[in-house]
Write a protein that holds these residues in place. Structure first.
Motif, PDB file in Angstrom:
ATOM      1  N   GLN A   7       0.845  -0.767  -0.219  1.00  0.00           N
ATOM      2  CA  GLN A   7       0.000   0.054  -0.032  1.00  0.00           C
ATOM      3  C   GLN A   7       0.730   1.582  -0.287  1.00  0.00           C
ATOM      4  N   GLY A   8       0.683   2.244  -1.153  1.00  0.00           N
ATOM      5  CA  GLY A   8       1.475   3.334  -1.236  1.00  0.00           C
ATOM      6  C   GLY A   8       2.975   3.532  -1.342  1.00  0.00           C
ATOM      7  N   VAL A   9       3.263   1.549  -2.462  1.00  0.00           N
ATOM      8  CA  VAL A   9       4.520   1.808  -3.596  1.00  0.00           C
ATOM      9  C   VAL A   9       3.774   2.110  -4.389  1.00  0.00           C
ATOM     10  N   PRO A  10       5.071   2.838  -5.323  1.00  0.00           N
ATOM     11  CA  PRO A  10       4.744   3.593  -6.437  1.00  0.00           C
ATOM     12  C   PRO A  10       5.146   2.408  -7.069  1.00  0.00           C
ATOM     13  N   LYS A  11       4.533   2.456  -8.141  1.00  0.00           N
ATOM     14  CA  LYS A  11       4.626   0.995  -9.151  1.00  0.00           C
ATOM     15  C   LYS A  11       5.470   0.875  -9.879  1.00  0.00           C
ATOM     16  N   ASN A  12       6.050  -0.949 -10.367  1.00  0.00           N
ATOM     17  CA  ASN A  12       7.587  -0.450 -10.399  1.00  0.00           C
ATOM     18  C   ASN A  12       8.507  -0.089  -9.160  1.00  0.00           C
ATOM     19  N   GLY A  13       7.702  -0.032  -7.947  1.00  0.00           N
ATOM     20  CA  GLY A  13       9.174  -0.145  -6.548  1.00  0.00           C
ATOM     21  C   GLY A  13       8.941  -1.287  -6.215  1.00  0.00           C
ATOM     22  N   LEU A  14       8.824  -2.293  -6.671  1.00  0.00           N
ATOM     23  CA  LEU A  14       8.945  -3.784  -6.028  1.00  0.00           C
ATOM     24  C   LEU A  14       9.859  -4.180  -6.357  1.00  0.00           C
ATOM     25  N   ARG A  15      10.950  -4.902  -5.923  1.00  0.00           N
ATOM     26  CA  ARG A  15      12.367  -5.341  -6.221  1.00  0.00           C
ATOM     27  C   ARG A  15      12.304  -7.345  -6.193  1.00  0.00           C
ATOM     28  N   ARG A  16      11.980  -7.503  -4.799  1.00  0.00           N
ATOM     29  CA  ARG A  16      11.690  -8.854  -4.332  1.00  0.00           C
ATOM     30  C   ARG A  16      10.813  -8.730  -3.565  1.00  0.00           C
ATOM     31  N   ILE A  17       9.868 -10.376  -2.535  1.00  0.00           N
ATOM     32  CA  ILE A  17       9.542 -10.452  -2.384  1.00  0.00           C
ATOM     33  C   ILE A  17       9.578 -11.507  -1.600  1.00  0.00           C
ATOM     34  N   LEU A  18      10.121 -11.537  -0.425  1.00  0.00           N
ATOM     35  CA  LEU A  18      10.514 -12.247   1.277  1.00  0.00           C
ATOM     36  C   LEU A  18       9.220 -13.625   1.534  1.00  0.00           C
ATOM     37  N   LEU A  19       9.019 -14.673   1.321  1.00  0.00           N
ATOM     38  CA  LEU A  19       7.685 -15.109   1.668  1.00  0.00           C
ATOM     39  C   LEU A  19       8.272 -16.076   3.418  1.00  0.00           C
ATOM     40  N   THR A  20       8.185 -16.113   4.153  1.00  0.00           N
ATOM     41  CA  THR A  20       8.030 -16.226   5.458  1.00  0.00           C
ATOM     42  C   THR A  20       7.592 -17.910   5.630  1.00  0.00           C
ATOM     43  N   ALA A  21       8.965 -18.916   5.988  1.00  0.00           N
ATOM     44  CA  ALA A  21       7.255 -20.417   6.442  1.00  0.00           C
ATOM     45  C   ALA A  21       8.501 -20.673   7.388  1.00  0.00           C
ATOM     46  N   SER A  22       6.946 -21.143   8.496  1.00  0.00           N
ATOM     47  CA  SER A  22       7.414 -21.707   9.880  1.00  0.00           C
ATOM     48  C   SER A  22       8.311 -23.072   9.806  1.00  0.00           C
ATOM     49  N   GLY A  23       8.299 -23.290   8.483  1.00  0.00           N
ATOM     50  CA  GLY A  23       9.180 -25.112   8.591  1.00  0.00           C
ATOM     51  C   GLY A  23       8.013 -25.776   8.603  1.00  0.00           C
ATOM     52  N   GLY A  24       7.052 -26.273   9.003  1.00  0.00           N
ATOM     53  CA  GLY A  24       5.790 -27.159   9.374  1.00  0.00           C
ATOM     54  C   GLY A  24       6.457 -27.710  10.335  1.00  0.00           C
TER      55      GLY A  24
END
Ligand code: NAP
Ligand SMILES: C[C@](O)(CO)[C@H](O)COP(=O)(O)O
Ligand code: MN
Length: 402
Positions: A161-178
């Motif tokens: 929310q509020g990040v300009p278009k093309n502002g996103l470089r990378r996503i880091l998904l967290t995982a509990s490890g199960g």
């Protein structure tokens, strides 16, 4: 007041959504409910939330449902079967449909909801993973909103929310490890269903809990993030975060990283998918970082958990391969839950089925191509299971005549 239809009302997502509706009766009302075969719980939900329409997928349970609420006046429209669930999805003045059905059984009802102009609060990740080539163009065509309710994708959406278009470089998904995050890999050969269902942080349905234990849930979420946020796969990473307090992070073009934190409670992403772009005050337990304690991170172990790489490979292959990966996973997890195969057979079966689809991958699949690939993959897993263990039934996805 927002009018909501809830698909999968008797499950983990469904009951948590109804908790929210109960807490905020001035903000939300229920138009439609749909469930699989839990007729007692669905009848109780109909009695409490008084929807205009309800459906139970198990056709044979309709008389029991009718009898259970025959005293209600007015009576809701009561339907059954896949066609009944689809009718609920598209029905009436619901603005938002919450998709809490488990598996690709949610695909046809979700498409029906989109074609009826309803926004989607997307909990059911399989629908997007398998159906994106059809679902995303329909979302665009009908001008509806696809609002993520999966905790990681909600976290990413909130950070965006509020990040300009093309502002996103990378996503880091967290995982509990199960369930097996602290188990030695040698012990995985002997795990039981009960072991796999012991998630360290979240209380969820059986299928997704096994997916968390194999890390296939995280692999599926990589594909889900690709389709929801448009990043290519080399910019979507997984990090093991055992505490499940940081629900995912985004890295921006200037290297700044934003994260969303909270206790592991699915009501929060569900509430935001329903209230966006507004924020609703809650009296829920507020995050206390001192109480949460150390937040730790580690690399995912791809040797121990091959399902993640299987998902990356299927996502990169595109076309109908994600649908094949998803269906193979659904079927093989069902066999594991039925104690027909071993835990370590899960990635082996999925890899074999995806390998056999490579020369048949439809690059731009139609809905029929996706449904056919899904059905083929399930049958392939059954055939493989015959070689591994005793014969078993095909887990039906849907009736082919909606
Ligand atoms: N649980 C979570 O915390 C969580 C978090 C993120 C995403 N999700 C996603 O949300 C979805 C639901 O997960 P869940 O954990 O809530 O699963 P669940 O507890 O197993 O509930 C599944 C729901 O779907 C219904 N259902 C199953 N087959 C159906 C069919 N053919 N037609 C209509 N309804 C059907 C079930 O009905 P009956 O029980 O009456 O048979 C139940 O209400 C999954 O896609 C999952 O990946 C869940
Ligand atoms: C609750 C959750 O969003 C279900 O998808 C979460 O992803 C489950 O935790 P895990 O990190 O996959 O174990
Ligand atoms: Mn998730």
């Amino acid at each position: 007041m927002k009018a909501i239809t809830l698909l999968g009302s008797t499950g983990s997502i469904g009951t948590q959504t109804l908790d929210i509706v109960t807490q905020y009766p001035d903000q939300f009302r229920i138009v439609g409910l749909a469930a699989g075969n839990n007729v007692e719980m669905l009848a109780a939900q109909i009695r409490q939330f008084r929807p205009s329409i309800a459906a139970i997928s198990a056709q044979e349970k309709l008389p029991e449902l009718q009898a259970a609420i025959k005293d209600l006046d007015p009576q809701p429209i009561l339907l059954a079967g896949t066609s009944g669930v689809i009718e609920v999805a598209r029905y009436g003045d619901a603005e938002t449909v919450v998709t809490g059905i488990v598996g690709c059984a949610g695909l046809l009802p979700t498409i029906a909801a989109i074609e009826a102009g309803k926004d989607i609060a997307l909990a059911n990740k399989e629908t997007l993973i398998a159906g994106a080539p059809v679902v995303l163009p329909l979302v665009e065509k009908h001008g509806v909103k696809l609002l993520p309710a999966d905790s990681e994708h909600s976290a990413i959406f909130q950070c965006l929310q509020g990040v300009p278009k093309n502002g996103l470089r990378r996503i880091l998904l967290t995982a509990s490890g199960g369930a097996f995050r602290d188990w030695d890999v040698a012990k995985l050969a002997e795990v039981t269903v009960a072991d796999a269902l012991k998630h360290p942080n979240w209380s969820m349905g059986r299928k997704i809990t096994v997916d968390s234990a194999t890390l296939m849930n995280k692999g599926l979420e990589v594909i889900e993030a690709h389709f929801l946020f448009g990043l290519d796969y080399q910019h979507i990473d997984i990090v093991i975060h055992p505490q499940s307090i940081i629900h995912s992070l985004i890295e921006l073009q200037d290297t700044s990283v934003l994260a969303q934190l909270g206790w592991p409670d699915m009501r929060l992403p569900l509430l935001y998918a329903l209230s966006w772009p507004e924020r609703i005050y809650t009296d829920w337990e507020r995050l206390d970082l001192v109480k949460a304690g150390n937040l730790t991170f580690r690399e995912p172990d791809h040797q121990k958990y091959p399902c993640m790489q299987l998902a990356y490979a299927a996502g990169k292959a595109g076309g109908s391969m994600p649908a094949v990966l998803n269906a193979a996973n659904e079927q093989v997890v069902a066999l594991f839950l039925d104690e027909k195969i071993q835990f370590l057979d899960i990635p082996r079966c999925i890899e074999s089925v995806c390998d056999r689809h490579q020369n048949h991958n439809s690059s731009n699949p139609s809905l029929d191509d996706i449904l056919a690939a899904d059905k083929w993959a399930r049958q392939e897993v059954i055939t493989l299971a015959h070689k591994l263990k005793s014969p078993t039934k095909v887990i039906p996805l849907y009736s082919t005549t909606p």
